[in-house]
Design a protein around this motif. Structure first.
Motif, PDB file in Angstrom:
ATOM      1  N   GLU A   1       3.512  12.548 -10.971  1.00  0.00           N
ATOM      2  CA  GLU A   1       3.835  11.877 -11.416  1.00  0.00           C
ATOM      3  C   GLU A   1       4.800  10.377 -11.430  1.00  0.00           C
ATOM      4  N   LEU A   2       3.662   9.666 -10.424  1.00  0.00           N
ATOM      5  CA  LEU A   2       3.427   8.982  -9.881  1.00  0.00           C
ATOM      6  C   LEU A   2       4.239   7.532 -10.852  1.00  0.00           C
ATOM      7  N   GLY A   3       3.499   7.354 -11.461  1.00  0.00           N
ATOM      8  CA  GLY A   3       3.095   5.897 -12.351  1.00  0.00           C
ATOM      9  C   GLY A   3       2.759   4.588 -12.040  1.00  0.00           C
ATOM     10  N   ILE A   4       1.521   4.888 -11.264  1.00  0.00           N
ATOM     11  CA  ILE A   4       0.870   3.760 -10.953  1.00  0.00           C
ATOM     12  C   ILE A   4      -0.096   3.783 -11.904  1.00  0.00           C
ATOM     13  N   ARG A   5      -0.169   1.875 -11.623  1.00  0.00           N
ATOM     14  CA  ARG A   5      -1.387   1.919 -13.103  1.00  0.00           C
ATOM     15  C   ARG A   5      -2.155   1.318 -11.966  1.00  0.00           C
ATOM     16  N   VAL A   6      -3.880   1.189 -12.529  1.00  0.00           N
ATOM     17  CA  VAL A   6      -4.636   1.008 -12.126  1.00  0.00           C
ATOM     18  C   VAL A   6      -5.002  -0.711 -11.720  1.00  0.00           C
ATOM     19  N   GLU A   7      -3.798  -1.381 -11.906  1.00  0.00           N
ATOM     20  CA  GLU A   7      -3.648  -3.359 -12.127  1.00  0.00           C
ATOM     21  C   GLU A   7      -2.576  -2.956 -11.074  1.00  0.00           C
ATOM     22  N   GLU A   8      -2.350  -2.077 -10.306  1.00  0.00           N
ATOM     23  CA  GLU A   8      -1.559  -2.101  -9.059  1.00  0.00           C
ATOM     24  C   GLU A   8      -1.986  -1.510  -7.669  1.00  0.00           C
ATOM     25  N   GLN A   9      -3.279  -1.400  -7.716  1.00  0.00           N
ATOM     26  CA  GLN A   9      -4.226  -0.938  -7.215  1.00  0.00           C
ATOM     27  C   GLN A   9      -5.479  -1.365  -7.140  1.00  0.00           C
ATOM     28  N   PRO A  10      -5.978  -3.151  -7.005  1.00  0.00           N
ATOM     29  CA  PRO A  10      -7.044  -3.722  -7.102  1.00  0.00           C
ATOM     30  C   PRO A  10      -7.923  -3.312  -6.675  1.00  0.00           C
ATOM     31  N   ASP A  11      -7.761  -2.915  -5.453  1.00  0.00           N
ATOM     32  CA  ASP A  11      -9.442  -1.794  -4.262  1.00  0.00           C
ATOM     33  C   ASP A  11     -10.371  -1.014  -5.361  1.00  0.00           C
ATOM     34  N   ILE A  12      -9.849  -0.319  -6.062  1.00  0.00           N
ATOM     35  CA  ILE A  12     -10.652   0.385  -6.847  1.00  0.00           C
ATOM     36  C   ILE A  12     -11.633  -0.359  -7.307  1.00  0.00           C
ATOM     37  N   LEU A  13     -10.967  -1.279  -8.487  1.00  0.00           N
ATOM     38  CA  LEU A  13     -12.003  -2.023  -9.199  1.00  0.00           C
ATOM     39  C   LEU A  13     -13.280  -2.697  -8.218  1.00  0.00           C
ATOM     40  N   ASP A  14     -13.330  -2.853  -7.192  1.00  0.00           N
ATOM     41  CA  ASP A  14     -14.341  -3.529  -6.297  1.00  0.00           C
ATOM     42  C   ASP A  14     -14.406  -3.001  -4.776  1.00  0.00           C
TER      43      ASP A  14
ATOM     44  N   ALA B   1      -7.529   0.640  11.117  1.00  0.00           N
ATOM     45  CA  ALA B   1      -7.629   1.040   9.782  1.00  0.00           C
ATOM     46  C   ALA B   1      -7.658   1.853   8.873  1.00  0.00           C
ATOM     47  N   VAL B   2      -6.855   1.898   7.794  1.00  0.00           N
ATOM     48  CA  VAL B   2      -6.544   2.615   6.764  1.00  0.00           C
ATOM     49  C   VAL B   2      -7.306   2.929   6.046  1.00  0.00           C
ATOM     50  N   LEU B   3      -6.195   4.808   5.930  1.00  0.00           N
ATOM     51  CA  LEU B   3      -7.148   5.656   5.375  1.00  0.00           C
ATOM     52  C   LEU B   3      -6.803   5.326   4.153  1.00  0.00           C
ATOM     53  N   LYS B   4      -7.928   5.631   2.554  1.00  0.00           N
ATOM     54  CA  LYS B   4      -7.272   5.337   1.143  1.00  0.00           C
ATOM     55  C   LYS B   4      -7.883   6.318   0.613  1.00  0.00           C
ATOM     56  N   LYS B   5      -7.067   6.107  -0.477  1.00  0.00           N
ATOM     57  CA  LYS B   5      -7.627   6.648  -2.531  1.00  0.00           C
ATOM     58  C   LYS B   5      -8.166   8.233  -1.384  1.00  0.00           C
ATOM     59  N   PHE B   6      -8.016   9.102  -0.554  1.00  0.00           N
ATOM     60  CA  PHE B   6      -7.796  10.527  -0.420  1.00  0.00           C
ATOM     61  C   PHE B   6      -7.633  11.297  -1.083  1.00  0.00           C
TER      62      PHE B   6
ATOM     63  N   LYS C   1       0.475  -4.667   8.641  1.00  0.00           N
ATOM     64  CA  LYS C   1       1.113  -5.193   7.251  1.00  0.00           C
ATOM     65  C   LYS C   1       0.316  -4.723   6.002  1.00  0.00           C
ATOM     66  N   TYR C   2       0.543  -3.976   5.064  1.00  0.00           N
ATOM     67  CA  TYR C   2      -0.545  -3.476   4.382  1.00  0.00           C
ATOM     68  C   TYR C   2      -0.041  -3.360   3.028  1.00  0.00           C
ATOM     69  N   ASP C   3      -0.362  -3.250   2.181  1.00  0.00           N
ATOM     70  CA  ASP C   3       0.413  -2.977   1.012  1.00  0.00           C
ATOM     71  C   ASP C   3      -0.054  -1.938   0.409  1.00  0.00           C
ATOM     72  N   TYR C   4       0.838  -0.852  -0.191  1.00  0.00           N
ATOM     73  CA  TYR C   4       0.325  -0.205  -1.152  1.00  0.00           C
ATOM     74  C   TYR C   4       1.425   0.619  -2.518  1.00  0.00           C
ATOM     75  N   PRO C   5       0.350   1.150  -3.040  1.00  0.00           N
ATOM     76  CA  PRO C   5       1.612   0.994  -4.396  1.00  0.00           C
ATOM     77  C   PRO C   5       3.032   1.784  -4.641  1.00  0.00           C
ATOM     78  N   ASP C   6       3.320   2.846  -3.903  1.00  0.00           N
ATOM     79  CA  ASP C   6       4.380   3.648  -4.027  1.00  0.00           C
ATOM     80  C   ASP C   6       5.124   3.591  -2.931  1.00  0.00           C
ATOM     81  N   ARG C   7       6.351   3.516  -2.741  1.00  0.00           N
ATOM     82  CA  ARG C   7       7.521   2.453  -2.210  1.00  0.00           C
ATOM     83  C   ARG C   7       8.057   3.687  -1.674  1.00  0.00           C
TER      84      ARG C   7
END
Length: 164
Positions: A26-39, A75-80, A144-150
């Motif tokens: 229930e994080l309420g994260i939209r696909v638009e907030e994580q454009p990395d998964i679109l490409d 490196a950053v581990l993401k989308k696990f 520094k890098y961006d992540y959607p859940d603060r």
């Protein structure tokens, strides 16, 4: 089965990620907030990282993990993500995804892997600590890098000190 990502699985990967983030946590994260998964090719593979998926016996995506190269050392581990029905099973989907990423990270010469994980995802925290990650404060991030859940917790794995 763990395999390197292919664009034919794009919609299934997005569905998996959004389901775990929003239906389970229930994080309420939209696909638009994580454009990395679109490409995924541009955001992971082309820059010297990679992205893997786990497929069940019916060739459906049941898990994902990505590694983004930030510097030659970091490196950053993401989308696990793994669907709930496939977690903690004898099949070891999460462990298989993680070990695939770790082998790749070592071959690429990374010395640090960092990640952010929602504070609500306590099961994930236990896994990360078990495999050697240490929780750090955001101010101690090597990059520094961006992540959607603060409300994320930050973890770091020092590959230069880890014995394999």
């Amino acid at each position: 089965m763990i395999t390197v990502y292919d664009d034919k699985y794009k919609e299934d990967v997005i569905k998996l990620i959004l389901h775990v983030q929003n239906a389970e946590y229930e994080l309420g994260i939209r696909v638009e907030e994580q454009p990395d998964i679109l490409d995924i090719q541009s955001n992971y593979v082309n820059d010297g990282g990679n992205f893997w998926i786990a497929l069940n016996n019916n060739e459906k995506v049941v898990g994902s993990i990505g590694l983004q190269k930030k510097t030659n050392e970091v490196a950053v581990l993401k989308k696990f993500f793994v669907y709930k029905d496939y977690r903690g099973k004898e099949v070891g989907i999460g462990t298989g995804l993680y070990e695939t990423l770790l082998v790749f990270a070592k071959k690429q010469g990374f010395t640090k892997v960092i990640l952010d994980t929602p504070s609500k995802a306590t099961r994930s925290h236990g896994f990360y600590k078990k495999v050697g990650f240490k929780e750090i404060v955001k101010e101690d991030l090597p990059i520094k890098y961006d992540y959607p859940d603060r409300d994320s917790l930050i973890f770091k794995l020092d590959l230069s000190k880890k014995k394999y």
